[in-house]
Design an enzyme around this catalytic site. Structure first.
Site, mmCIF file in Angstrom:
data_model
loop_
_atom_site.group_PDB
_atom_site.id
_atom_site.type_symbol
_atom_site.label_atom_id
_atom_site.label_comp_id
_atom_site.label_asym_id
_atom_site.label_seq_id
_atom_site.Cartn_x
_atom_site.Cartn_y
_atom_site.Cartn_z
ATOM 1 N N ASP A 274 0.851 -1.179 0.000
ATOM 2 C CA ASP A 274 0.000 0.000 0.000
ATOM 3 C C ASP A 274 0.890 1.234 0.000
ATOM 4 O OD1 ASP A 274 -2.867 1.126 2.010
ATOM 5 O OD2 ASP A 274 -1.812 2.005 0.304
ATOM 6 N N LEU A 275 1.071 1.819 -1.180
ATOM 7 C CA LEU A 275 1.972 2.954 -1.327
ATOM 8 C C LEU A 275 1.447 4.212 -0.657
ATOM 9 C CD1 LEU A 275 3.376 2.883 -4.968
ATOM 10 C CD2 LEU A 275 4.566 2.397 -2.835
ATOM 11 N N LYS A 276 0.168 4.238 -0.395
ATOM 12 C CA LYS A 276 -0.386 5.457 0.195
ATOM 13 C C LYS A 276 -0.073 5.545 1.687
ATOM 14 C CE LYS A 276 -3.814 6.199 -3.326
ATOM 15 N NZ LYS A 276 -5.134 5.843 -3.822
ATOM 16 N N GLY B 30 -5.509 10.169 -20.309
ATOM 17 C CA GLY B 30 -5.598 9.901 -21.745
ATOM 18 C C GLY B 30 -5.390 8.429 -22.004
ATOM 19 N N HIS B 31 -5.588 8.047 -23.274
ATOM 20 C CA HIS B 31 -5.307 6.677 -23.681
ATOM 21 C C HIS B 31 -4.622 6.695 -25.040
ATOM 22 C CE1 HIS B 31 -6.953 4.227 -20.486
ATOM 23 N NE2 HIS B 31 -7.973 5.043 -20.405
ATOM 24 N N ASP B 32 -4.308 5.522 -25.490
ATOM 25 C CA ASP B 32 -3.563 5.359 -26.752
ATOM 26 C C ASP B 32 -4.073 6.283 -27.856
ATOM 27 O OD1 ASP B 32 -3.537 3.950 -29.584
ATOM 28 O OD2 ASP B 32 -1.861 3.080 -28.488
ATOM 29 N N ILE B 33 -5.378 6.312 -28.086
ATOM 30 C CA ILE B 33 -5.924 7.045 -29.215
ATOM 31 C C ILE B 33 -5.637 8.545 -29.082
ATOM 32 C CG2 ILE B 33 -8.237 7.429 -28.243
ATOM 33 C CD1 ILE B 33 -9.398 6.736 -31.015
ATOM 34 N N ASN B 34 -5.591 9.036 -27.842
ATOM 35 C CA ASN B 34 -5.303 10.447 -27.624
ATOM 36 C C ASN B 34 -3.845 10.769 -27.912
ATOM 37 O OD1 ASN B 34 -7.297 9.657 -24.955
ATOM 38 N ND2 ASN B 34 -8.022 11.174 -26.428
ATOM 39 N N ASP C 42 0.427 2.799 -26.993
ATOM 40 C CA ASP C 42 0.619 2.053 -25.740
ATOM 41 C C ASP C 42 1.822 1.118 -25.834
ATOM 42 O OD1 ASP C 42 -2.734 1.341 -24.351
ATOM 43 O OD2 ASP C 42 -1.511 3.155 -24.384
#
Lengths: 383, 345
Positions: free
Chosen positions: A57-59, A122-126, A153
Site C-alpha cells: 500500500d503505497l499510500k 488519456g489513452h492510446d488514441i489520444n 501504448d
C-alpha cells in the site's frame, strides 16, 4: 541470459508498463511487479510472464518507505503515473537517485513529464492523435482509424521505454551512473514513424488520407476478401513483384493500365477484389506461396500459430496453461530470451520472499503485514 | 552520449534497417551507411540523419573484401537481405564472427532467417498478415486495415532490431562476445502486440472485429447493444462545433478527448512545443525528436542534412585503416564511389 542479474521494480499499471516489464523479464531480468494493496478491482496485468508480485500500500507512509528501501537495491524502476504522483509520495527521482545514483528511473506516460497535458488523463488514441500520426491512418472518406492500442501504448510506449532503459543500462556500464528515462507515448509513436515526416518530399503522401501508396490508396497494397470470407494481404510495390501478382491473378499486364496510374487505382481495386472473391484463402495460398508476388494470407490468431512458416520459426509459444502467445523478439543467437512457461503470478504471491531478498527482516515483514501495509496472497501466511 | 564510441555499419536497404541505424546514430553511435555502387535508381534513405555514407560495389570481390575488413573494426553490422545473400558474398555470420568475435551481427528481415517464407519477398502488410495482428485491425464490415507500414516495418522491425542490438551490446559488456540478432518483422509485430493474445480471456475481444474498443471504457457504458446508436449520437454532436471549440471544452479535463492533429498542427501544438517533441534541422525540415528522453545522456540528433551517397567513402576507409593507395585502387577499379565533384587522390 542477456539481462541476468538485473533487478527491476515495475509499479503496476495498465498495458504499457507491463509490456516494458515483460520484455525485461523475457530477456532475463528479475522483475518484481509492485501491486496495490488493498487489491484493486481493475483487471490484472495480462503481461505478467516471468514476474513476481509484491503487494504494497503505497499510500501508507510505511508502504512508501518500504518501496524507497527496495529502490536502493534495484537497478531499474518503472513507474506509469502522471507527473507529480511519485513526488507526492516522497519517491521522486531526485530522492531515489540520491540514495541510489545507479538507478535507472523510467517514467512511462502518455503525454510525458512536462507540457500542458502532463497532468491530464488519456489513452492510446489520444496520444496517437496528438503526435500527428493518427491523421495519416484510415481509409478515404472515413474518420482516422487507430489500430487498437498498438502504436502508442505498446510500440511507442512499452517497447520504446524498454529500449530506453537498456540504452541507459549500457551507458551505465561506462559511467557507473543511472538517470531518468522520460518515455512519452506521444513522442514514442511519432519517433518510430519518423519515416512519414521524412519522406514527405518523396511523393508518397501527396494525396489525401487513404489515397496514397501505403495507406490503402493503391490496389497493390491492400487486403482482399476471399470466397470463404477470409482475407489475403497484397504488398506488391516493386514492378517485378507486381508482375508476379498480376500473373497469379490470371491477368495480362499488357491489357492493364500502368501500375502507378493513380486515377485508375479505384477501378483496379474493384477488379482485384472481384478476382480474389472467386477463390478460397487456401487456393490463393497455393497459387502465391513460393512466389515473389508479396501476397500472404491474413491469418487469425489460431491460424497464425499453426501456419507452417511460423511453426518452422517457432514464432509462437505455449505455456503450461496451454495459452499461446508470441515468442519474444528479436532472436539473439547466444543469449536468447527465455520466456517463462509458468502461469503469471497472483497479486501479492511473492511479497514475503521478495522483501526477504531485499534485506527486510522477518520481524519487519510481520509488522508491515499486521499493519496491512503489505499483503500476501498465500492462503496461510505463516510468520 | 549513451552509445558514443560504437561503430555501426548499416547496409543500405528499405525503411526498416534505416530506422534502426538512425536510432543508433541519434543516441551517439557512429553509423556508416554502406550504399550501393554503382548508384541504384531506388529512392534514397529518408532516415539518414547523423549517418555517413560509403558507396561500395559488394558484388565485386574487392568490394566484398573491403566490407569484410570494415567489419573487423566494427561493433555492429545491420544487414537487411534475405537469408543466403550475405553468405553468397562470403560475408555470412560464421565468417565475420570468427574474424571479429565481438561483432553484433544484426539481420533484419520480414520473415526471419529460417522457415518456408525466408526466401520470399514481402512488405509490411504481408508480415503483419502472417503475424495474426492484421486480422484484428479494421472497422466492422470492412477489410482488415494495415496502419501504413508502421507496425511491421518500423515498430516490429527497425525499433525492435535496435532494441535487440542494444541488449546484445549490454550483454557484451559482461561476456566480451558478440552474437547474431535475427530480427523478424512478423515476430516483432506479434511480440509488441502480445497483449492481444494474453488478454483474450479478459473479454476485450469477444465480439467480431470492429466492436471492440471504439469508445471509451467506463464500466457504466458497457452496454454493447447500444454502442452503434451511441456512436451516431456522438458523431452528430461532434459535428456541430469546430476542432478548436472542442479543444477549449475538453483541454485540462480528464475526458480523454484530444484533437487529431495534422503533421503541421502537431509540431505547433502547445503541449508538443512545451515538450520540444518536434525538431527542425538546418534545412527547415520538421521531424519527431528521438524518444525516449534520457536525462543525463540524451539522444542528440544531427541537424545537418542527410549524407549524399558515397559522400564519406574516402574518409571512412581511412578511419578503418585503409591506405591512400588501397583507396585509390579501389576507386580506379570502380569498386567504390565518391560523391565529391573533385575526387583528388
Amino acid at each position: 541470459m542477456a539481462l541476468s542479474g538485473l533487478r527491476v521494480l515495475e509499479l503496476a499499471g495498465l498495458a504499457p508498463a507491463p509490456l516494458c516489464g515483460m520484455i525485461l523479464a523475457d530477456f532475463g531480468a528479475r522483475v518484481v511487479r509492485v501491486d496495490r494493496a488493498p487489491r484493486s478491482a481493475v483487471a490484472a496485468d495480462a503481461q505478467g510472464r516471468g514476474k513476481r508480485s509484491l503487494a504494497l500500500d503505497l499510500k501508507r507512509p510505511a508502504g512508501a518507505a518500504a518501496l524507497r528501501r527496495l529502490c536502493r537495491g534495484a537497478d531499474v524502476l518503472v513507474e506509469p503515473f502522471r507527473h507529480g504522483v511519485m513526488e507526492k509520495l516522497g519517491l521522486g527521482p531526485e530522492v531515489l537517485l540520491q540514495e541510489n545514483p545507479r538507478l535507472i528511473y523510467a517514467r512511462l506516460t502518455g503525454f510525458g513529464q512536462s507540457g500542458k497535458y502532463a497532468k491530464s488523463a488519456g489513452h492510446d488514441i489520444n496520444y496517437l492523435a496528438l503526435s500527428g500520426v493518427l491523421s495519416k491512418l484510415g481509409r478515404k472518406d472515413e474518420n482516422p482509424y487507430a489500430p487498437v492500442n498498438l502504436l502508442a501504448d505498446f510500440a511507442g510506449g512499452g517497447v520504446m521505454c524498454a529500449m530506453g532503459i537498456i540504452i541507459a543500462l549500457y551507458e551505465r556500464t561506462k559511467s557507473g551512473k543511472g538517470q531518468i528515462v522520460d518515455a512519452s507515448m506521444v513522442e514514442g509513436a511519432a519517433y518510430l514513424s519518423s519515416f512519414l515526416w521524412k519522406s514527405q518530399n518523396l511523393g508518397l503522401w501527396n494525396r489525401p488520407r487513404g489515397e496514397n501508396l501505403l495507406d490503402s490508396g493503391a490496389p497493390f497494397y491492400e487486403t482482399y476478401k476471399t470466397s470463404d470470407g477470409k482475407y489475403m494481404a497484397v504488398g506488391a510495390i516493386e514492378p517485378q513483384f507486381y508482375e508476379q501478382l498480376v500473373k497469379g491473378l490470371g491477368l495480362d499486364s499488357n491489357k492493364l493500365p500502368s501500375q502507378l496510374s493513380f486515377s485508375d487505382w479505384p477501378k483496379m481495386k474493384k477488379m482485384f477484389a472481384s478476382i480474389f472473391a472467386q477463390k478460397t484463402q487456401t487456393e490463393w495460398c497455393s497459387i502465391f506461396d513460393s512466389t515473389d508476388a508479396c501476397v500472404t494470407p491474413v491469418l487469425s490468431f489460431d491460424d497464425a500459430a499453426s501456419h507452417q512458416h511460423n511453426k518452422q520459426r517457432g514464432s509462437f509459444i505455449k505455456n503450461d496453461q496451454e495459452e499461446i502467445s508470441p515468442r519474444p523478439a528479436p532472436l539473439l543467437s547466444r543469449t536468447p530470451a527465455v520466456p517463462s512457461f509458468k502461469r503469471d503470478p497472483f497479486i501479492g504471491e511473492h511479497t514475503e520472499e521478495i522483501l526477504l531478498e531485499y534485506g527486510f527482516t522477518k520481524q519487519e515483514i510481520a509488522k508491515l503485514h499486521s499493519d496491512k501495509v503489505i499483503e500476501f496472497s498465500k492462503p496461510k501466511a505463516n510468520l
